[in-house]
Motif scaffolding. Structure first.
Motif, mmCIF file in Angstrom:
data_model
loop_
_atom_site.group_PDB
_atom_site.id
_atom_site.type_symbol
_atom_site.label_atom_id
_atom_site.label_comp_id
_atom_site.label_asym_id
_atom_site.label_seq_id
_atom_site.Cartn_x
_atom_site.Cartn_y
_atom_site.Cartn_z
ATOM 1 N N PHE A 175 1.277 0.006 3.993
ATOM 2 C CA PHE A 175 1.195 -0.545 2.637
ATOM 3 C C PHE A 175 -0.227 -1.019 2.337
ATOM 4 O O PHE A 175 -0.660 -1.030 1.187
ATOM 5 N N ALA A 176 -0.956 -1.388 3.394
ATOM 6 C CA ALA A 176 -2.344 -1.831 3.209
ATOM 7 C C ALA A 176 -3.195 -0.679 2.669
ATOM 8 O O ALA A 176 -4.087 -0.885 1.837
ATOM 9 N N LEU B 29 -2.117 1.694 0.750
ATOM 10 C CA LEU B 29 -1.743 1.787 -0.668
ATOM 11 C C LEU B 29 -2.510 0.757 -1.490
ATOM 12 O O LEU B 29 -3.113 1.080 -2.521
ATOM 13 N N LYS B 30 -2.526 -0.484 -0.982
ATOM 14 C CA LYS B 30 -3.213 -1.546 -1.735
ATOM 15 C C LYS B 30 -4.700 -1.244 -1.889
ATOM 16 O O LYS B 30 -5.247 -1.313 -2.989
ATOM 17 N N ILE C 151 -6.390 -0.668 -5.551
ATOM 18 C CA ILE C 151 -7.386 -1.656 -6.018
ATOM 19 C C ILE C 151 -8.686 -0.941 -6.348
ATOM 20 O O ILE C 151 -9.292 -1.140 -7.402
ATOM 21 N N ARG D 181 -2.939 -7.011 -9.211
ATOM 22 C CA ARG D 181 -1.805 -7.787 -8.720
ATOM 23 C C ARG D 181 -0.653 -6.841 -8.378
ATOM 24 O O ARG D 181 -0.371 -5.909 -9.140
ATOM 25 N N PHE D 182 -0.002 -7.065 -7.234
ATOM 26 C CA PHE D 182 1.162 -6.265 -6.842
ATOM 27 C C PHE D 182 2.410 -7.116 -6.993
ATOM 28 O O PHE D 182 2.519 -8.174 -6.372
ATOM 29 N N ALA E 84 6.478 -1.553 -5.567
ATOM 30 C CA ALA E 84 5.708 -2.556 -6.302
ATOM 31 C C ALA E 84 5.338 -2.023 -7.672
ATOM 32 O O ALA E 84 5.285 -0.810 -7.883
ATOM 33 N N VAL F 32 2.119 -2.495 -10.304
ATOM 34 C CA VAL F 32 0.732 -2.933 -10.157
ATOM 35 C C VAL F 32 0.154 -3.260 -11.525
ATOM 36 O O VAL F 32 0.278 -2.493 -12.475
ATOM 37 N N SER G 69 5.777 2.396 -0.496
ATOM 38 C CA SER G 69 5.761 3.221 0.711
ATOM 39 C C SER G 69 6.871 4.246 0.582
ATOM 40 O O SER G 69 7.995 3.897 0.198
#
Ligand code: DAH
Length: 344
Positions: free
Chosen positions: A224-225, A227-228, A232, A246-247, A259, A261, A289
């Motif tokens: 998931f990191a 993805l973030k 971003i 923001r998620f 999530a 976004v 995910s």
């Protein structure tokens, strides 16, 4: 009689000489050579001519007829030539005049925004994939973990063109098609832009036909990191480096966790305004995910592989990016609206 003929000759040839246009020539022809013309009249009155003179008179009349015809003919050519010359001078092309520019179209705002999205993701090593707009239920729903009777189908109602065949409601089926095609190869890194359809009435923020851009990454060890980090970076490249992202937890059947976004509002910067409905945030996409069941159905063992996916509304991104207040502007083909958008 011979004198009369000589007089007619003088008169007729003079008339031809001074004639200024084709109409005058026609009149001369009628006046002298016509059925009721002066030369014809002489031939008619031949009876009154003394017998010995008749051959001579006949000959003279014929000669004059020929002469007059030739004169008329050559004058006609002269007049035509003169007219042509006049036209040529009148219609001369002035090559020094500045040229007329053909009016050029501009890129549609959706094209401009799509190109920018593609540039950002191609820069991160993604490829562009495509899928059909008329899709099967399997790809649009089942393979995305939305079985028949699943309540999530209500959210994605659409037009069925035949049993099991429908206008796709999202670009997510391209995820499945890509995985099926590639399995078990990794990595997959694609974005998939395209038109989608929903049973939505047209208003300022809804259109029954709109556009999405899907994203999918599958590899070993994707978290998931990843993805973030990816989203971003995307949001800041798209909306400005100082955007906050923001998620929010959400639900999609094909991702777990899921999530939504948001970016900090591009108008008020988080203060709260009309555009962001006083929240300070603008929702730009859904993501998550990849659900293990989705991986598995498309040929990837979820114990070995993982991935993330996202889907954004291209129209919404364009509205936000350009500060357009009504989605209908994008589909009305109004030139005074469209011409404002120029490629940078
Ligand atoms: N397909 C979703 C929709 O149309 C958007 C979406 C959400 C796509 C999450 C995704 C995702 O790939 O992970 O509403």
């Amino acid at each position: 009689m011979l004198e009369k003929i000589a007089k007619i000759r003088d008169e007729a040839l003079r008339a031809v000489e001074v004639a200024a246009d084709k109409e005058s020539l026609d009149q001369i022809r009628v006046r002298f050579l016509g059925k009721k013309g002066e030369l014809t009249a002489i031939l008619r009155s031949m009876g009154q001519v003394p017998k010995e003179e008749r051959p001579k008179v006949g000959q003279e009349v014929n000669t004059l007829r020929r002469q007059l015809e030739e004169a008329l003919e050559s004058k006609l050519k002269d007049l035509e030539r003169a007219e042509l010359e006049k036209r040529l001078t009148r219609e001369k092309v002035d090559v020094t005049l500045p040229g007329r520019r053909p009016s050029r179209g501009t890129y549609h705002p959706l094209t401009l925004v799509l190109r920018e999205i593609e540039r950002i993701f191609l820069g991160m090593g993604y490829e562009v994939a495509e899928g059909p707009e008329v899709e099967t239920e399997y790809y649009n729903f089942e393979a995305l973990n939305i079985p028949a009777e699943h309540p999530a189908r209500d959210m994605w109602d659409t037009l069925y063109t035949a049993r099991n065949t429908l206008l796709r409601t999202h670009t997510s089926p391209v995820q499945v098609r890509t995985m099926e095609q590639k399995a078990p190869e990794v990595p997959i890194k694609i974005i998939a832009p395209g038109r989608v359809y929903r049973r939505d009435a047209l208003d300022a923020s809804h259109s029954p036909v709109f556009n999405q851009v899907e994203g999918l990454v599958v590899d070993k060890g994707i978290t998931f990191a990843d993805l973030k980090g990816t989203l971003i970076l995307f949001a800041q490249k798209m909306f400005g480096e100082d955007r906050k992202v923001r998620f929010r937890p959400s639900f999609f059947p094909f991702t777990e966790p899921s999530a939504e976004v948001d970016v900090s509002c591009i108008v008020c910067n988080g203060e709260g305004c009309r555009l962001c409905s006083q929240t300070g945030w603008l929702e730009i996409l859904g993501a998550g995910s990849v659900h293990p069941k989705v991986l598995e159905m498309s040929g990837y063992d979820p114990k070995i592989y993982s991935g993330f996916a996202f889907g954004m509304g291209l129209d919404r991104i364009a509205l936000l990016k350009y500060g357009i207040d009504d989605i209908r502007h994008l589909y009305e083909n109004n030139w005074s609206f469209l011409k404002q958008f120029k490629a940078q």
